[in-house]
Design a protein around this motif. Structure first.
Motif, PDB file in Angstrom:
ATOM      1  N   ASP A 271       0.804  -1.219   0.000  1.00 46.46           N
ATOM      2  CA  ASP A 271       0.000   0.000   0.000  1.00 46.46           C
ATOM      3  C   ASP A 271       0.839   1.272   0.000  1.00 46.46           C
ATOM      4  O   ASP A 271       0.323   2.359  -0.290  1.00 46.46           O
ATOM      5  CB  ASP A 271      -0.940   0.027   1.215  1.00 46.46           C
ATOM      6  CG  ASP A 271      -2.106  -0.943   1.057  1.00 46.46           C
ATOM      7  OD1 ASP A 271      -2.300  -1.460  -0.062  1.00 46.46           O
ATOM      8  OD2 ASP A 271      -2.816  -1.189   2.052  1.00 46.46           O
ATOM      9  N   LEU A 272       2.121   1.162   0.336  1.00 47.10           N
ATOM     10  CA  LEU A 272       2.969   2.350   0.351  1.00 47.10           C
ATOM     11  C   LEU A 272       3.017   3.024  -1.017  1.00 47.10           C
ATOM     12  O   LEU A 272       3.111   4.253  -1.112  1.00 47.10           O
ATOM     13  CB  LEU A 272       4.381   1.982   0.804  1.00 47.10           C
ATOM     14  CG  LEU A 272       4.575   1.677   2.289  1.00 47.10           C
ATOM     15  CD1 LEU A 272       6.014   1.278   2.566  1.00 47.10           C
ATOM     16  CD2 LEU A 272       4.172   2.878   3.145  1.00 47.10           C
TER      17      LEU A 272
ATOM     18  N   VAL B 260       0.271   5.419  -1.307  1.00 51.74           N
ATOM     19  CA  VAL B 260       0.529   6.686  -0.607  1.00 51.74           C
ATOM     20  C   VAL B 260       1.176   7.667  -1.581  1.00 51.74           C
ATOM     21  O   VAL B 260       0.774   8.830  -1.700  1.00 51.74           O
ATOM     22  CB  VAL B 260       1.446   6.459   0.615  1.00 51.74           C
ATOM     23  CG1 VAL B 260       1.803   7.790   1.261  1.00 51.74           C
ATOM     24  CG2 VAL B 260       0.783   5.534   1.616  1.00 51.74           C
TER      25      VAL B 260
ATOM     26  N   VAL C 100      -6.629   1.169   3.891  1.00 56.21           N
ATOM     27  CA  VAL C 100      -6.476   2.085   2.764  1.00 56.21           C
ATOM     28  C   VAL C 100      -7.190   3.401   3.048  1.00 56.21           C
ATOM     29  O   VAL C 100      -6.786   4.465   2.574  1.00 56.21           O
ATOM     30  CB  VAL C 100      -6.994   1.450   1.453  1.00 56.21           C
ATOM     31  CG1 VAL C 100      -8.514   1.507   1.349  1.00 56.21           C
ATOM     32  CG2 VAL C 100      -6.363   2.139   0.246  1.00 56.21           C
TER      33      VAL C 100
ATOM     34  N   ILE D 147      -4.763   5.393   4.866  1.00 58.95           N
ATOM     35  CA  ILE D 147      -3.790   5.929   3.914  1.00 58.95           C
ATOM     36  C   ILE D 147      -4.319   7.204   3.276  1.00 58.95           C
ATOM     37  O   ILE D 147      -3.607   8.209   3.147  1.00 58.95           O
ATOM     38  CB  ILE D 147      -3.475   4.878   2.833  1.00 58.95           C
ATOM     39  CG1 ILE D 147      -2.588   3.784   3.414  1.00 58.95           C
ATOM     40  CG2 ILE D 147      -2.782   5.517   1.623  1.00 58.95           C
ATOM     41  CD1 ILE D 147      -2.329   2.651   2.458  1.00 58.95           C
TER      42      ILE D 147
ATOM     43  N   GLY E 162      -4.183  10.004   5.590  1.00 60.45           N
ATOM     44  CA  GLY E 162      -2.819  10.507   5.731  1.00 60.45           C
ATOM     45  C   GLY E 162      -2.501  11.617   4.758  1.00 60.45           C
ATOM     46  O   GLY E 162      -1.643  12.468   5.039  1.00 60.45           O
ATOM     47  N   GLU E 163      -3.212  11.640   3.622  1.00 62.13           N
ATOM     48  CA  GLU E 163      -2.991  12.721   2.660  1.00 62.13           C
ATOM     49  C   GLU E 163      -3.423  14.066   3.215  1.00 62.13           C
ATOM     50  O   GLU E 163      -2.914  15.114   2.801  1.00 62.13           O
ATOM     51  CB  GLU E 163      -3.737  12.414   1.358  1.00 62.13           C
ATOM     52  CG  GLU E 163      -3.258  11.163   0.652  1.00 62.13           C
ATOM     53  CD  GLU E 163      -1.765  11.183   0.378  1.00 62.13           C
ATOM     54  OE1 GLU E 163      -1.253  12.241  -0.038  1.00 62.13           O
ATOM     55  OE2 GLU E 163      -1.101  10.152   0.576  1.00 62.13           O
TER      56      GLU E 163
END
Length: 396
Positions: free
Chosen positions: A26-27, A30, A208, A211, A214-215
Motif C-alpha cells: 500500500d505504500l 501513498v 487504505v 492511507i 494521511g494525505e
C-alpha cells in the motif's frame, strides 16, 4: 538433480488477516495519492478536478483488484507475492507519470502512453496471478475469465485515448471506467466470486482509508512548504487536523463495524456481492472525498502561507471550495450509500449534512480562507458529535 517445485500459493481461510507485505504494498498508493493531489493543485481548475477523479478511479480499481486477490491467497507467499511486487513497480510508474498523464510533451517521456501501458501491466498481472491462485476452483476461474473479457475490451479505449490525447483521451478514459465497472457488474452476475475472509476484507479497506486520511496530514506540508508558521497558518493546520479526526471517527465508529459485521453474517454469493458493492464500489466516494478534502486544506494553507499568491484574507476560488466542501459532501454521501447497501438504512442526518455542505458553498465564497475552513470543520464536527451520541444511545 534438484527437484523442480511448482510455484507455491497459500490459500486464505476465514481467519486470514492483512499481512505486513500488504501494508508495504500500500505504500506505493501513498505515493500515488500524493501525486494526484499535486497534479490537481498545480493548476486548480474544474478540468483538473475531473481528471484527478478519473486518475483516482483507475488507482482504486488497481488497489481493489489486488485486495480480492489477497482474499483468495496470501499475498506474501510464492507466486502471488512475485506478482504483487511486479504490480507495485507498474503502479509506481503510473504514479510517476501522473503529472504528465494528459500531456504530450515533445522530447519527454510520453506520459499518457506510459501510464496506459503500465496500467495494462497491472491488469495482466492481476488476472494471471488470480487464475493461478484459483486453481482447483472452476467456478472462480470461469468468473475471472468472464471478467477478463471486460478488461480486454476496456484496454482498447485506454490505449487509443493515450495516443490521441486532449478531449478524446478524457472521454475514452471515462469509457474505460464505464466498461470496467459496468461490465464487471454484469459479469459478476455469474456468481463465481467468493469472499474467504470478511475480517481481512474489512481490515484491508480500513487500512487504505487511513492511507487516504494521511494525505490530509501530508497536505499541510505541501500547503505550507518552507514558509514560516504564523497564527493564521497554525489555526488552519489545527482545523485541518480536526477535520481528519472527524473523518476517521465517522468511518471507524459507524461504517467500518457495520459493514464488517454484516459481511460476517453472510456466506457464499450474497457475502461476495455485498463485498463488491459496499466495499469495492461504494468505498470509492469515501476515498475520493477524503482526497478532495486534502486538496482543499492544501489550497487554504497555500493561500495563508504565500501572500504573494493573493491576499491571505481574499476568498478562495470556486475550485478550492468545491474540493473542500464538495469533498465533505462526497464523503458523507458515500457513507449513506454504504449504509443503505449494507443494512438498508442510511443516516438522514449525514445525507442532510452532505446537502448542507453544498448549500454553504456560496457562503464560503465570500469568507476569508480561514473562516471558510472553520465553517466546514464546524459542520463536520457537529455531525461527528451527533453520530457519537446516537451510537452511545443505541449501545445502551
Amino acid at each position: 538433480m534438484r527437484r523442480i517445485h511448482r510455484p507455491t500459493i497459500a490459500l486464505a481461510d476465514e481467519t486470514h488477516r492483512v499481512t505486513p507485505f500488504e501494508i508495504f504494498f500500500d505504500l506505493v498508493f501513498v505515493f500515488a495519492f500524493t501525486r494526484v493531489i499535486s497534479f490537481m493543485a498545480d493548476e486548480p481548475t474544474t478540468l483538473a478536478l475531473g481528471r484527478g477523479l478519473l486518475l483516482l478511479a483507475l488507482l482504486w480499481w488497481s488497489w481493489s483488484a489486488y485486495t480480492w486477490l489477497g482474499n483468495q491467497a496470501r499475498a506474501d507467499v510464492g507466486v502471488v507475492r512475485a506478482g504483487a511486487i511486479a504490480a507495485m513497480a507498474a503502479i509506481f510508474v503510473v504514479a510517476l507519470v501522473v503529472p504528465d498523464s494528459f500531456a504530450h510533451a515533445p522530447g519527454r517521456l510520453d506520459g499518457p502512453l506510459t501510464l496506459a501501458l503500465a496500467y495494462l501491466v497491472v491488469r495482466v498481472l492481476y488476472v494471471c496471478t488470480y487464475l493461478f491462485a484459483a486453481a482447483g476452483e472452476p467456478a472462480l476461474r470461469r468468473q475471472l475469465l468472464l471478467d477478463s473479457i471486460t478488461q480486454t475490451v476496456a484496454s482498447v479505449p485506454l490505449l487509443v485515448g493515450a495516443l490521441l490525447g486532449g478531449t478524446p483521451q478524457l472521454l475514452l478514459w471515462i469509457a474505460v471506467l464505464v466498461i470496467d465497472w459496468g461490465g464487471g457488474q454484469v459479469a459478476s452476475r455469474y456468481g463465481g466470486w467468493r469472499l474467504r475472509s470478511p475480517g481481512y476484507f474489512a481490515e484491508r479497506h480500513g487500512l487504505v482509508f487511513i492511507i487516504a486520511l494521511g494525505e490530509s496530514i501530508v497536505s499541510v506540508e505541501i500547503g505550507i512548504g518552507t514558509a514560516p508558521v504564523d497564527a493564521p497558518t497554525l489555526a488552519a493546520t489545527l482545523l485541518g487536523f480536526a477535520m481528519t479526526v472527524c473523518l476517521w471517527l465517522l468511518y471507524f465508529e459507524s461504517v467500518a463495524p457495520v459493514t464488517r459485521r454484516q459481511l460476517e453474517l453472510l456466506h457464499g454469493a450474497p457475502r461476495a456481492r455485498l463485498a463488491r458493492d459496499a466495499h469495492s464500489l461504494l468505498h470509492f466516494p469515501l476515498i475520493a472525498g477524503v482526497i478532495y478534502v486534502a486538496l482543499g486544506i492544501e489550497q487554504v494553507l497555500a493561500r495563508l502561507s504565500d501572500p504573494e499568491g493573493g491576499s491571505p484574507s481574499a476568498p478562495l476560488g470556486w475550485v478550492a471550495l468545491v474540493a473542500l466542501y464538495g469533498g465533505v459532501a462526497c464523503y458523507l454521501g458515500g457513507q449513506v450509500a454504504v449504509g443503505w447497501r449494507t443494512v438498508r438504512a442510511g443516516s438522514v442526518v449525514q445525507l442532510g449534512g452532505a446537502g448542507l455542505a453544498l448549500l454553504l458553498l456560496p457562503v464560503a465564497r465570500v469568507l476569508p480562507p480561514l473562516a471558510a475552513l472553520g465553517l466546514i470543520t464546524t459542520l463536520l464536527a457537529a455531525l461527528t458529535l451527533y453520530g457519537s451520541v446516537a451510537g452511545n444511545r443505541e449501545s445502551r
